[in-house]
Design a protein around this motif. Structure first.
Motif, PDB file in Angstrom:
ATOM      1  N   GLU A   1       3.304   0.459 -11.465  1.00  0.00           N
ATOM      2  CA  GLU A   1       3.801   1.675 -10.793  1.00  0.00           C
ATOM      3  C   GLU A   1       5.306   1.829 -10.943  1.00  0.00           C
ATOM      4  OE1 GLU A   1       1.939   2.535  -7.028  1.00  0.00           O
ATOM      5  OE2 GLU A   1       0.192   1.342  -7.564  1.00  0.00           O
TER       6      GLU A   1
ATOM      7  N   TYR B   1      -1.226   6.187 -14.563  1.00  0.00           N
ATOM      8  CA  TYR B   1      -0.520   5.006 -15.065  1.00  0.00           C
ATOM      9  C   TYR B   1      -1.343   4.456 -16.223  1.00  0.00           C
ATOM     10  CZ  TYR B   1       1.182   4.856 -10.178  1.00  0.00           C
ATOM     11  OH  TYR B   1       1.694   5.148  -8.949  1.00  0.00           O
TER      12      TYR B   1
ATOM     13  N   TYR C   1      -8.095   0.219 -13.803  1.00  0.00           N
ATOM     14  CA  TYR C   1      -8.568  -0.796 -12.842  1.00  0.00           C
ATOM     15  C   TYR C   1      -8.815  -2.132 -13.538  1.00  0.00           C
ATOM     16  CZ  TYR C   1      -8.646   2.873  -9.460  1.00  0.00           C
ATOM     17  OH  TYR C   1      -8.246   3.880  -8.623  1.00  0.00           O
TER      18      TYR C   1
ATOM     19  N   HIS D   1       0.823  -1.219   0.000  1.00  0.00           N
ATOM     20  CA  HIS D   1       0.000   0.000   0.000  1.00  0.00           C
ATOM     21  C   HIS D   1       0.857   1.269   0.000  1.00  0.00           C
ATOM     22  CE1 HIS D   1      -3.604   2.223   0.138  1.00  0.00           C
ATOM     23  NE2 HIS D   1      -3.504   2.629   1.381  1.00  0.00           N
TER      24      HIS D   1
END
Ligand code: NAD
Ligand code: TYD
Length: 336
Positions: free
Chosen positions: A121, A273, A209, A80
Protein backbone atom coordinates in the motif's frame (compact mmCIF):
# COMPACT_ATOMS: atom_id res chain seq x y z
CA UNK A 1 10.65 -9.89 16.84
CA UNK A 2 7.74 -7.55 17.46
CA UNK A 3 4.04 -7.98 16.73
CA UNK A 4 4.36 -11.77 16.85
CA UNK A 5 0.96 -12.29 18.47
CA UNK A 6 -0.81 -10.84 15.43
CA UNK A 7 -1.93 -12.55 12.24
CA UNK A 8 1.17 -12.68 10.03
CA UNK A 9 3.68 -12.42 12.90
CA UNK A 10 2.29 -15.51 14.65
CA UNK A 11 2.45 -17.51 11.39
CA UNK A 12 6.07 -16.38 11.00
CA UNK A 13 6.87 -17.49 14.57
CA UNK A 14 5.21 -20.90 14.10
CA UNK A 15 7.07 -21.40 10.80
CA UNK A 16 10.42 -20.23 12.20
CA UNK A 17 10.24 -22.57 15.19
CA UNK A 18 9.27 -25.49 12.94
CA UNK A 19 11.85 -24.82 10.19
CA UNK A 20 14.74 -23.38 12.21
CA UNK A 21 14.75 -25.14 15.58
CA UNK A 22 18.30 -23.84 16.15
CA UNK A 23 16.98 -20.24 16.44
CA UNK A 24 15.69 -18.68 19.66
CA UNK A 25 12.70 -16.36 19.26
CA UNK A 26 11.65 -13.51 21.54
CA UNK A 27 8.27 -11.93 20.72
CA UNK A 28 7.47 -8.43 21.99
CA UNK A 29 3.77 -7.63 21.57
CA UNK A 30 1.44 -5.07 23.13
CA UNK A 31 -1.61 -7.34 22.67
CA UNK A 32 -3.83 -4.66 21.18
CA UNK A 33 -7.35 -5.63 20.07
CA UNK A 34 -5.69 -7.33 17.05
CA UNK A 35 -3.09 -9.27 19.04
CA UNK A 36 -3.94 -12.60 20.65
CA UNK A 37 -1.46 -14.51 22.76
CA UNK A 38 -3.35 -17.74 21.98
CA UNK A 39 -2.11 -17.44 18.38
CA UNK A 40 1.20 -18.53 19.89
CA UNK A 41 -0.19 -21.48 21.89
CA UNK A 42 1.34 -24.02 19.47
CA UNK A 43 4.85 -22.79 20.42
CA UNK A 44 4.24 -21.60 23.99
CA UNK A 45 6.06 -24.56 25.58
CA UNK A 46 9.04 -24.54 23.20
CA UNK A 47 12.16 -23.82 25.33
CA UNK A 48 13.72 -21.53 22.69
CA UNK A 49 10.60 -19.32 22.62
CA UNK A 50 9.84 -16.39 24.92
CA UNK A 51 6.88 -13.98 24.95
CA UNK A 52 7.17 -10.46 26.37
CA UNK A 53 4.04 -8.34 26.79
CA UNK A 54 5.00 -4.74 25.99
CA UNK A 55 5.01 -1.79 23.63
CA UNK A 56 7.61 -1.16 20.88
CA UNK A 57 7.36 2.54 21.83
CA UNK A 58 8.78 1.74 25.31
CA UNK A 59 12.44 2.69 24.79
CA UNK A 60 13.73 1.22 28.03
CA UNK A 61 12.08 -2.16 27.46
CA UNK A 62 13.15 -2.29 23.80
CA UNK A 63 16.76 -1.40 24.75
CA UNK A 64 16.88 -4.26 27.25
CA UNK A 65 15.40 -6.82 24.87
CA UNK A 66 17.42 -5.83 21.83
CA UNK A 67 20.71 -6.32 23.63
CA UNK A 68 19.86 -10.07 23.64
CA UNK A 69 19.12 -10.51 19.90
CA UNK A 70 21.08 -10.68 16.60
CA UNK A 71 18.14 -10.08 14.28
CA UNK A 72 15.10 -7.77 14.56
CA UNK A 73 11.93 -8.42 12.56
CA UNK A 74 9.26 -5.76 13.01
CA UNK A 75 5.68 -6.89 12.41
CA UNK A 76 4.15 -4.63 15.08
CA UNK A 77 1.72 -2.12 13.62
CA UNK A 78 -1.76 -0.78 13.63
CA UNK A 79 -2.86 -2.42 10.39
CA UNK A 80 -6.47 -1.65 9.44
CA UNK A 81 -7.09 1.13 6.89
CA UNK A 82 -10.64 1.89 8.11
CA UNK A 83 -9.44 2.39 11.69
CA UNK A 84 -6.67 4.69 10.39
CA UNK A 85 -9.33 6.83 8.67
CA UNK A 86 -11.15 7.20 11.95
CA UNK A 87 -8.17 7.70 14.32
CA UNK A 88 -4.76 8.12 12.64
CA UNK A 89 -2.84 9.08 15.80
CA UNK A 90 -2.16 5.56 17.06
CA UNK A 91 -0.91 4.60 13.58
CA UNK A 92 1.70 7.35 13.66
CA UNK A 93 2.63 6.38 17.21
CA UNK A 94 3.14 2.64 16.63
CA UNK A 95 3.97 2.41 12.93
CA UNK A 96 6.32 5.42 12.69
CA UNK A 97 7.53 6.25 16.21
CA UNK A 98 7.63 2.57 17.27
CA UNK A 99 9.76 1.67 14.24
CA UNK A 100 12.12 4.53 15.12
CA UNK A 101 12.44 3.18 18.70
CA UNK A 102 13.37 -0.28 17.37
CA UNK A 103 15.84 1.17 14.84
CA UNK A 104 17.51 3.36 17.43
CA UNK A 105 17.85 0.52 19.95
CA UNK A 106 19.20 -1.77 17.22
CA UNK A 107 21.71 0.87 16.14
CA UNK A 108 23.01 1.25 19.69
CA UNK A 109 23.19 -2.49 20.32
CA UNK A 110 24.63 -3.48 16.94
CA UNK A 111 23.01 -6.45 15.21
CA UNK A 112 23.16 -8.64 12.08
CA UNK A 113 19.90 -7.72 10.38
CA UNK A 114 16.79 -5.54 10.77
CA UNK A 115 13.75 -6.52 8.71
CA UNK A 116 10.87 -4.09 8.44
CA UNK A 117 7.58 -5.71 7.44
CA UNK A 118 5.86 -3.20 5.17
CA UNK A 119 3.02 -3.27 2.67
CA UNK A 120 2.36 -2.83 -1.05
CA UNK A 121 0.00 0.00 0.00
CA UNK A 122 3.02 2.35 0.30
CA UNK A 123 3.07 2.55 -3.53
CA UNK A 124 -0.46 3.91 -3.49
CA UNK A 125 -3.17 3.29 -6.00
CA UNK A 126 -1.86 2.13 -9.39
CA UNK A 127 -4.09 2.09 -12.42
CA UNK A 128 -2.07 -0.22 -14.68
CA UNK A 129 0.92 -2.55 -14.53
CA UNK A 130 2.82 -3.47 -11.37
CA UNK A 131 4.84 -1.59 -8.76
CA UNK A 132 8.55 -2.42 -8.58
CA UNK A 133 10.81 -1.87 -5.60
CA UNK A 134 12.41 1.26 -7.08
CA UNK A 135 9.10 3.01 -7.70
CA UNK A 136 8.25 6.12 -5.68
CA UNK A 137 6.15 5.73 -2.55
CA UNK A 138 2.79 7.47 -2.92
CA UNK A 139 0.71 6.40 0.08
CA UNK A 140 -2.87 7.72 0.26
CA UNK A 141 -4.37 6.52 3.55
CA UNK A 142 -3.21 7.36 7.08
CA UNK A 143 -2.28 3.65 7.43
CA UNK A 144 -0.15 3.52 4.29
CA UNK A 145 1.36 6.95 5.03
CA UNK A 146 2.43 5.66 8.46
CA UNK A 147 3.96 2.54 6.94
CA UNK A 148 5.76 4.70 4.35
CA UNK A 149 6.97 6.97 7.15
CA UNK A 150 8.43 3.93 8.89
CA UNK A 151 10.14 2.88 5.67
CA UNK A 152 11.70 6.32 5.21
CA UNK A 153 13.11 6.07 8.71
CA UNK A 154 14.50 2.61 7.86
CA UNK A 155 16.12 4.11 4.74
CA UNK A 156 17.58 6.92 6.84
CA UNK A 157 19.18 4.42 9.23
CA UNK A 158 20.59 2.52 6.28
CA UNK A 159 22.04 5.62 4.60
CA UNK A 160 23.19 7.40 7.76
CA UNK A 161 24.50 4.54 9.89
CA UNK A 162 24.99 1.77 7.31
CA UNK A 163 22.51 -0.45 9.13
CA UNK A 164 21.81 -3.85 7.51
CA UNK A 165 18.11 -3.24 6.91
CA UNK A 166 15.72 -5.10 4.62
CA UNK A 167 12.11 -4.16 3.89
CA UNK A 168 9.40 -6.46 2.57
CA UNK A 169 6.26 -5.03 0.96
CA UNK A 170 3.55 -7.65 1.14
CA UNK A 171 0.19 -7.62 -0.56
CA UNK A 172 -3.24 -8.26 1.06
CA UNK A 173 -2.87 -11.32 3.22
CA UNK A 174 -5.47 -13.87 4.38
CA UNK A 175 -5.59 -17.19 6.20
CA UNK A 176 -6.09 -18.63 9.70
CA UNK A 177 -5.84 -16.44 12.84
CA UNK A 178 -6.73 -13.14 11.10
CA UNK A 179 -8.77 -10.74 13.24
CA UNK A 180 -12.20 -10.62 11.57
CA UNK A 181 -12.14 -7.00 10.34
CA UNK A 182 -10.23 -7.34 7.04
CA UNK A 183 -12.44 -8.33 4.12
CA UNK A 184 -11.86 -12.10 3.98
CA UNK A 185 -12.27 -13.07 7.66
CA UNK A 186 -15.09 -10.52 8.07
CA UNK A 187 -17.02 -11.92 5.11
CA UNK A 188 -16.43 -15.54 6.21
CA UNK A 189 -17.56 -14.99 9.80
CA UNK A 190 -20.53 -12.84 8.75
CA UNK A 191 -21.62 -15.44 6.19
CA UNK A 192 -21.37 -18.27 8.74
CA UNK A 193 -23.86 -16.27 10.83
CA UNK A 194 -26.09 -15.38 7.82
CA UNK A 195 -25.18 -11.70 8.29
CA UNK A 196 -24.76 -9.33 5.29
CA UNK A 197 -21.34 -9.03 3.61
CA UNK A 198 -20.70 -5.24 3.39
CA UNK A 199 -19.11 -4.48 -0.01
CA UNK A 200 -17.67 -0.96 -0.26
CA UNK A 201 -19.11 1.10 -3.11
CA UNK A 202 -19.53 -0.86 -6.34
CA UNK A 203 -17.09 -3.56 -5.14
CA UNK A 204 -14.72 -3.12 -8.07
CA UNK A 205 -11.53 -2.19 -6.17
CA UNK A 206 -8.87 -4.82 -6.81
CA UNK A 207 -6.36 -6.46 -4.47
CA UNK A 208 -3.70 -9.19 -4.85
CA UNK A 209 -4.60 -11.73 -2.13
CA UNK A 210 -1.68 -13.69 -0.71
CA UNK A 211 -1.93 -16.66 1.66
CA UNK A 212 -0.32 -16.01 5.04
CA UNK A 213 1.91 -19.10 4.76
CA UNK A 214 3.33 -17.76 1.47
CA UNK A 215 3.77 -14.27 2.94
CA UNK A 216 5.63 -15.54 6.02
CA UNK A 217 7.91 -17.74 3.87
CA UNK A 218 8.59 -14.71 1.68
CA UNK A 219 9.65 -12.67 4.69
CA UNK A 220 11.88 -15.52 5.87
CA UNK A 221 13.50 -15.77 2.41
CA UNK A 222 14.20 -12.02 2.33
CA UNK A 223 15.58 -12.15 5.88
CA UNK A 224 17.92 -15.10 5.35
CA UNK A 225 18.99 -14.70 1.72
CA UNK A 226 18.14 -11.10 0.82
CA UNK A 227 20.78 -8.43 0.39
CA UNK A 228 21.05 -5.90 3.24
CA UNK A 229 19.85 -2.52 2.08
CA UNK A 230 17.30 -3.95 -0.36
CA UNK A 231 13.48 -3.90 -0.47
CA UNK A 232 11.41 -6.91 -1.63
CA UNK A 233 7.83 -7.08 -2.87
CA UNK A 234 5.78 -10.12 -1.78
CA UNK A 235 2.56 -10.96 -3.63
CA UNK A 236 0.70 -13.76 -5.38
CA UNK A 237 0.07 -12.00 -8.68
CA UNK A 238 -3.73 -12.15 -8.67
CA UNK A 239 -6.34 -9.42 -9.08
CA UNK A 240 -9.63 -9.94 -7.24
CA UNK A 241 -12.28 -7.37 -6.47
CA UNK A 242 -14.64 -7.10 -3.49
CA UNK A 243 -17.64 -8.57 -5.31
CA UNK A 244 -15.56 -11.59 -6.33
CA UNK A 245 -14.38 -12.14 -2.73
CA UNK A 246 -18.02 -12.11 -1.62
CA UNK A 247 -18.92 -14.63 -4.36
CA UNK A 248 -16.06 -16.97 -3.40
CA UNK A 249 -16.96 -16.86 0.29
CA UNK A 250 -20.67 -17.42 -0.34
CA UNK A 251 -19.93 -20.32 -2.70
CA UNK A 252 -17.54 -21.95 -0.20
CA UNK A 253 -20.21 -21.77 2.51
CA UNK A 254 -23.14 -22.52 0.22
CA UNK A 255 -24.88 -19.28 1.28
CA UNK A 256 -27.25 -17.15 -0.85
CA UNK A 257 -26.27 -14.18 -3.02
CA UNK A 258 -28.78 -12.09 -1.09
CA UNK A 259 -26.20 -11.71 1.72
CA UNK A 260 -24.21 -9.31 -0.49
CA UNK A 261 -24.86 -5.74 0.62
CA UNK A 262 -23.29 -2.69 -1.02
CA UNK A 263 -22.43 -0.02 1.58
CA UNK A 264 -20.95 3.48 1.49
CA UNK A 265 -17.49 3.46 -0.07
CA UNK A 266 -14.31 3.89 1.97
CA UNK A 267 -12.91 7.44 1.98
CA UNK A 268 -10.09 7.77 -0.56
CA UNK A 269 -10.48 4.06 -1.44
CA UNK A 270 -7.39 2.88 -3.36
CA UNK A 271 -8.70 1.20 -6.50
CA UNK A 272 -5.86 -1.18 -7.24
CA UNK A 273 -2.56 -2.52 -5.93
CA UNK A 274 -0.30 -4.87 -7.90
CA UNK A 275 3.35 -5.72 -7.30
CA UNK A 276 6.16 -7.18 -9.37
CA UNK A 277 7.73 -9.98 -7.28
CA UNK A 278 10.61 -10.94 -9.64
CA UNK A 279 13.21 -9.76 -7.12
CA UNK A 280 12.05 -12.06 -4.32
CA UNK A 281 11.47 -14.88 -6.82
CA UNK A 282 15.12 -14.55 -7.88
CA UNK A 283 15.98 -15.70 -4.33
CA UNK A 284 14.02 -18.92 -4.90
CA UNK A 285 10.71 -17.96 -3.27
CA UNK A 286 7.38 -18.76 -4.98
CA UNK A 287 3.84 -18.36 -3.68
CA UNK A 288 2.21 -21.80 -3.49
CA UNK A 289 -1.41 -21.28 -2.46
CA UNK A 290 -3.89 -20.16 -5.14
CA UNK A 291 -6.77 -18.02 -3.85
CA UNK A 292 -9.57 -20.53 -4.53
CA UNK A 293 -7.83 -23.28 -2.49
CA UNK A 294 -6.53 -20.91 0.19
CA UNK A 295 -9.97 -19.41 0.63
CA UNK A 296 -11.68 -22.82 0.89
CA UNK A 297 -9.13 -23.88 3.53
CA UNK A 298 -9.52 -20.58 5.37
CA UNK A 299 -13.31 -20.99 5.40
CA UNK A 300 -12.83 -24.50 6.83
CA UNK A 301 -10.49 -23.09 9.52
CA UNK A 302 -12.99 -20.41 10.62
CA UNK A 303 -15.77 -23.03 10.72
CA UNK A 304 -13.63 -25.31 12.87
CA UNK A 305 -12.36 -22.53 15.14
CA UNK A 306 -15.43 -20.58 16.22
CA UNK A 307 -14.04 -20.56 19.77
CA UNK A 308 -11.15 -18.45 18.42
CA UNK A 309 -13.14 -15.75 16.61
CA UNK A 310 -16.56 -15.56 18.29
CA UNK A 311 -15.24 -13.78 21.41
CA UNK A 312 -13.57 -11.18 19.13
CA UNK A 313 -16.89 -10.21 17.52
CA UNK A 314 -18.32 -8.50 20.57
CA UNK A 315 -18.26 -5.15 22.42
CA UNK A 316 -15.77 -2.75 20.78
CA UNK A 317 -15.87 -4.74 17.56
CA UNK A 318 -19.55 -3.85 17.01
CA UNK A 319 -19.05 -0.24 18.17
CA UNK A 320 -16.46 0.17 15.40
CA UNK A 321 -18.66 -1.75 12.96
CA UNK A 322 -21.62 0.58 13.54
CA UNK A 323 -19.44 3.67 13.15
CA UNK A 324 -17.68 2.38 10.02
CA UNK A 325 -20.42 0.81 7.91
CA UNK A 326 -23.10 3.12 6.51
CA UNK A 327 -25.86 2.49 3.98
CA UNK A 328 -25.09 3.46 0.39
CA UNK A 329 -27.36 6.50 0.53
CA UNK A 330 -25.81 7.94 3.73
CA UNK A 331 -23.84 10.52 1.75
CA UNK A 332 -21.11 10.20 -0.83
CA UNK A 333 -17.51 9.74 0.23
CA UNK A 334 -15.44 12.89 0.18
CA UNK A 335 -13.47 13.31 -3.06
CA UNK A 336 -10.15 11.47 -2.96
P1 NAD B 1 -2.25 -7.53 13.04
O1 NAD B 1 -3.04 -6.30 13.24
O2 NAD B 1 -2.92 -8.87 12.98
O3 NAD B 1 -1.15 -7.66 14.19
C1 NAD B 1 -0.38 -6.60 14.65
C2 NAD B 1 0.30 -7.06 15.93
O4 NAD B 1 1.10 -5.98 16.41
C3 NAD B 1 -0.69 -7.42 17.04
O5 NAD B 1 -0.29 -8.60 17.69
C4 NAD B 1 -0.61 -6.22 17.98
O6 NAD B 1 -0.89 -6.55 19.33
C5 NAD B 1 0.85 -5.81 17.80
N1 NAD B 1 1.09 -4.40 18.14
C6 NAD B 1 0.35 -3.31 17.73
N2 NAD B 1 0.87 -2.19 18.27
C7 NAD B 1 1.96 -2.57 19.00
C8 NAD B 1 2.92 -1.87 19.77
N3 NAD B 1 2.85 -0.54 19.90
N4 NAD B 1 3.89 -2.56 20.39
C9 NAD B 1 3.95 -3.92 20.27
N5 NAD B 1 3.08 -4.65 19.56
C10 NAD B 1 2.09 -3.98 18.92
O7 NAD B 1 -1.38 -7.27 11.74
P2 NAD B 1 -0.92 -8.26 10.58
O8 NAD B 1 -1.99 -8.32 9.59
O9 NAD B 1 -0.37 -9.49 11.17
O10 NAD B 1 0.25 -7.39 9.97
C11 NAD B 1 1.58 -7.54 10.43
C12 NAD B 1 2.47 -6.58 9.67
O11 NAD B 1 2.36 -6.86 8.28
C13 NAD B 1 2.08 -5.12 9.86
O12 NAD B 1 3.27 -4.38 9.95
C14 NAD B 1 1.32 -4.78 8.58
O13 NAD B 1 1.47 -3.42 8.26
C15 NAD B 1 2.00 -5.68 7.59
N6 NAD B 1 1.18 -6.12 6.45
C16 NAD B 1 -0.07 -6.65 6.65
C17 NAD B 1 -0.81 -7.10 5.56
C18 NAD B 1 -2.18 -7.70 5.70
O14 NAD B 1 -2.88 -7.89 4.70
N7 NAD B 1 -2.63 -8.06 6.89
C19 NAD B 1 -0.28 -6.98 4.26
C20 NAD B 1 1.00 -6.44 4.11
C21 NAD B 1 1.72 -6.01 5.21
P1 TYD C 1 -9.07 -4.70 3.57
O1 TYD C 1 -9.21 -6.15 3.84
O2 TYD C 1 -9.50 -3.72 4.61
O3 TYD C 1 -7.53 -4.47 3.17
P2 TYD C 1 -6.82 -3.12 2.56
O4 TYD C 1 -7.74 -2.00 2.68
O5 TYD C 1 -5.64 -2.98 3.46
O6 TYD C 1 -6.49 -3.45 1.16
O7 TYD C 1 -9.85 -4.35 2.23
C1 TYD C 1 -9.60 -5.08 1.05
C2 TYD C 1 -10.56 -4.61 -0.04
O8 TYD C 1 -11.89 -4.98 0.32
C3 TYD C 1 -10.57 -3.12 -0.22
O9 TYD C 1 -10.79 -2.81 -1.60
C4 TYD C 1 -11.76 -2.66 0.59
C5 TYD C 1 -12.72 -3.84 0.46
N1 TYD C 1 -13.59 -4.07 1.64
C6 TYD C 1 -14.97 -4.18 1.50
O10 TYD C 1 -15.52 -4.08 0.38
N2 TYD C 1 -15.74 -4.41 2.60
C7 TYD C 1 -15.20 -4.52 3.85
O11 TYD C 1 -15.94 -4.73 4.83
C8 TYD C 1 -13.78 -4.41 3.99
C9 TYD C 1 -13.13 -4.51 5.35
C10 TYD C 1 -13.01 -4.19 2.85
Amino acid sequence: MSGGAGFIGSEFVRQTIASHPEDSVIVLDKLTYAGNVHNLDPVAEVPSFRFVHGDICDMELVDTLISDVDVVVNFAAESHVDRSLEAPGQFIQTDVFGTFVLLEAARRAGHDRFLQVSTDEVYGDIELGTSSEGDPLRPRSPYSASKAGAELMVWAYRASYGMPVITTRGSNTYGPYQYPEKIIPLFITNAIDDQPLPIYGDGSAVRDYLHVADHARGIDTALRTGTPGEDYNVGFGGATNGREIADLVLAALDKPDSLKQHVRDRLGHDRRYAVDTAKLRSLGWRPEVPLERGLRETVAWYRANEAWWRPLKSGEFWDFYRRNYKPLDAGAARPS
